[in-house]
Motif scaffolding. Sequence first.
Motif, mmCIF file in Angstrom:
data_model
loop_
_atom_site.group_PDB
_atom_site.id
_atom_site.type_symbol
_atom_site.label_atom_id
_atom_site.label_comp_id
_atom_site.label_asym_id
_atom_site.label_seq_id
_atom_site.Cartn_x
_atom_site.Cartn_y
_atom_site.Cartn_z
ATOM 1 N N ARG A 98 0.784 -1.282 -0.144
ATOM 2 C CA ARG A 98 0.083 -0.197 0.053
ATOM 3 C C ARG A 98 0.712 1.264 0.081
ATOM 4 O O ARG A 98 1.638 1.282 0.813
ATOM 5 N N LYS A 116 -3.716 3.818 7.841
ATOM 6 C CA LYS A 116 -4.422 2.993 6.667
ATOM 7 C C LYS A 116 -3.259 2.135 6.099
ATOM 8 O O LYS A 116 -3.678 1.309 5.224
ATOM 9 N N VAL A 131 -0.544 2.269 5.162
ATOM 10 C CA VAL A 131 0.536 2.693 4.038
ATOM 11 C C VAL A 131 2.040 2.244 4.158
ATOM 12 O O VAL A 131 2.517 2.425 5.465
ATOM 13 N N THR A 174 -4.373 6.815 -1.897
ATOM 14 C CA THR A 174 -3.790 5.526 -1.436
ATOM 15 C C THR A 174 -4.287 4.427 -2.555
ATOM 16 O O THR A 174 -5.107 4.584 -3.200
ATOM 17 N N ASP A 209 -2.920 -0.090 -3.678
ATOM 18 C CA ASP A 209 -2.202 -1.288 -3.333
ATOM 19 C C ASP A 209 -1.475 -1.503 -4.610
ATOM 20 O O ASP A 209 -2.012 -1.981 -5.817
ATOM 21 N N GLU A 261 -3.787 -6.247 5.677
ATOM 22 C CA GLU A 261 -4.779 -5.568 5.476
ATOM 23 C C GLU A 261 -5.607 -5.991 4.489
ATOM 24 O O GLU A 261 -5.121 -6.478 3.514
ATOM 25 N N GLU A 268 -7.289 -2.999 -1.065
ATOM 26 C CA GLU A 268 -8.140 -1.978 -1.466
ATOM 27 C C GLU A 268 -8.166 -1.936 -2.950
ATOM 28 O O GLU A 268 -9.033 -1.262 -3.486
ATOM 29 N N ARG A 269 -7.524 -2.548 -3.641
ATOM 30 C CA ARG A 269 -7.324 -2.711 -4.972
ATOM 31 C C ARG A 269 -8.343 -3.382 -5.947
ATOM 32 O O ARG A 269 -8.921 -4.238 -5.269
#
Length: 637
Positions: free
Chosen positions: A7, A37, A39, A263, A265, A301, A304-305
């Motif tokens: 990320r 988040k 990152v 952000t 991924d 995590e 998110e992608r």
Amino acid sequence: MRDGFVRVAAATPDVKVADVTFNTDKIIEGIQEAAKKGVKILVFPELAVTAYTCADLFEHRPLLDAAKQGLRRIVKASVGSDMLVFAGVPWIYSGKLYNCAACVQNGHLLGLVTKKWLPNYSEFYEARWFTEGFDEAVEVNFDGETVPMGSKILFACEEEEDLVVGAEVCEDLWVLLPPSISHAQAGATVIVNCSASDETTGKSDYRRTLISGQSARLLAAYIYANAGEGESTTDLVFGGQNLIAENGSVLAESERFKNGMITADIDLERLAAERRRMTTYREEGRKNYRIVRFSLKESDEPLERFIDPSPFVPGNPLERQKRCEEILNIQAMGLKKRLMHTNCKSAVVGISGGLDSTLALLVTARAFDLCGIPRKNIVSVTMPGFGTTDRTYNNACKMTRILGAELREVSIARAVTVHFEDIGHDINVHDVTYENGQARERTQILMDIANQTGGLVIGTGDMSELALGWATYNGDHMSMYGVNAGVPKTLVRHLVRYYADTCGDEALADILKDVLDTPVSPELLPPEDGKISQKTEDLVGPYELHDFFLYYVLRFGYHPARIYRLAVHALGNEYPHETILKWLKTFYWRFFAQQFKRSCLPDGPKVGSAAVSPRGDLRMPSDAVVKLWREELEDLV
């Protein structure tokens, strides 16, 4: 960071010109926000510590000393975090001022990357204050620690060999030979850019194209953080257009004229696979580069992608229409060349009323139009057998007549019955002999009619069937030119739908839509109450899943466990996880076991980024063992 996903973020904080304390506070707030988040790489704009638009104030020692103190606070704020943070800062070295991207992690300044190219044209006057950066790293002191400074610095992750980060600063990207090219040649998979690019009409489109294009050219991820609101507006306005791109695709883009953080991924394993596959992509070693090692903890995590559930099919309707037209032209042009080369004025298509044969007939009609050969020279052969239903039979006949092809009907029932008697097979035993005997009889009919008419037998099988081996060897497996050989099943459906929507013939469109609504079936087993009894996807699994698996197996050679994770992420709402795993096991077993069928495929055009032709994308031994791949899936259980 797991399975090669990392990320990353690009942030534009609020700034006040020359107010280092305020700016540093906002940078630290951004670091804290990014940490929440998950990152792992965070990029701030050029000269974010001071603001980019300080102009002649960069010649004032109080500002420069304050900037160094601000960097100390950022380093201190990073203690306990493994996040790699890049922020723009002015730095004095050997009596000259340099525009740098500082790399910070876990209480340490890892390096200072110098800006190599200083714009001094139009609205830019950087050469007035800064000295052009140098390549080979020198050693500088920062609070008792020795830190490399220069352009040729790479930051390499200890735990993930595919994560190598290079940095450039704003104008470095816009020049004829950007430093990022050298970084990528030295192994960088991620490029960060601390930037301050002002807004003028149309510039945002160019900037986006430039960044996405560079990521494609380098087969890399590109993280671009731009200066925004808060910079001086004496002569310029900065819009804070942040971008994260990967191999030509923009994964995230900020809203302009609004400070904030984006952000995404990035997929390091995908980038590494692309670089391995592309033989013209050549790394040239790390000569003259300083390699700085850093460590990242594994995190878990949720992704998110966006993972496209239909990777062969464009999601955007306009792009899908454009792609469908392009593919139909590729298929038709391939057949046109073969017809002209062989001087054939006839083509023979076995038409069943199913999706694949429908597409093959449509493509053949288009090829004949391109050749200037009358469509009546297309011999469309319907061959009803033990499993044929009225629905598919009637659609095949109607479609042929509307397209203007010649319709021939040859029932296979009597010939197959005699054949079963000849070989001593009980016609009531509906096994593989029962099914394949019908498929081979149909192929013999097509071949012999092609001999009668001096034509070519046009293959109908698609790429998904070939990947699974869902074809009768020397039956529907064989033809004289396979127009669908490069088209996966999920795309076949959209091509037929596109033809229905654009053909301008209401009667033909209605038939094509009914074909689309018909269950996929080889129709080799007797119907039940006049309806199709043998549904392919009940036997081998949903083509939506198999095409997803096929894409990642062919294009990237991923671990089965990774493909499973991606499938769950993309299709987990449609299918139970155990169902996905079941059909993934089936896919691997069939993909390996059925290679012998693909090793002797007829010619046919490649239409997309992957194919199974033994003369093209897939040079696979027919006797390869699937053990490694299956064992990995068993471990998932």
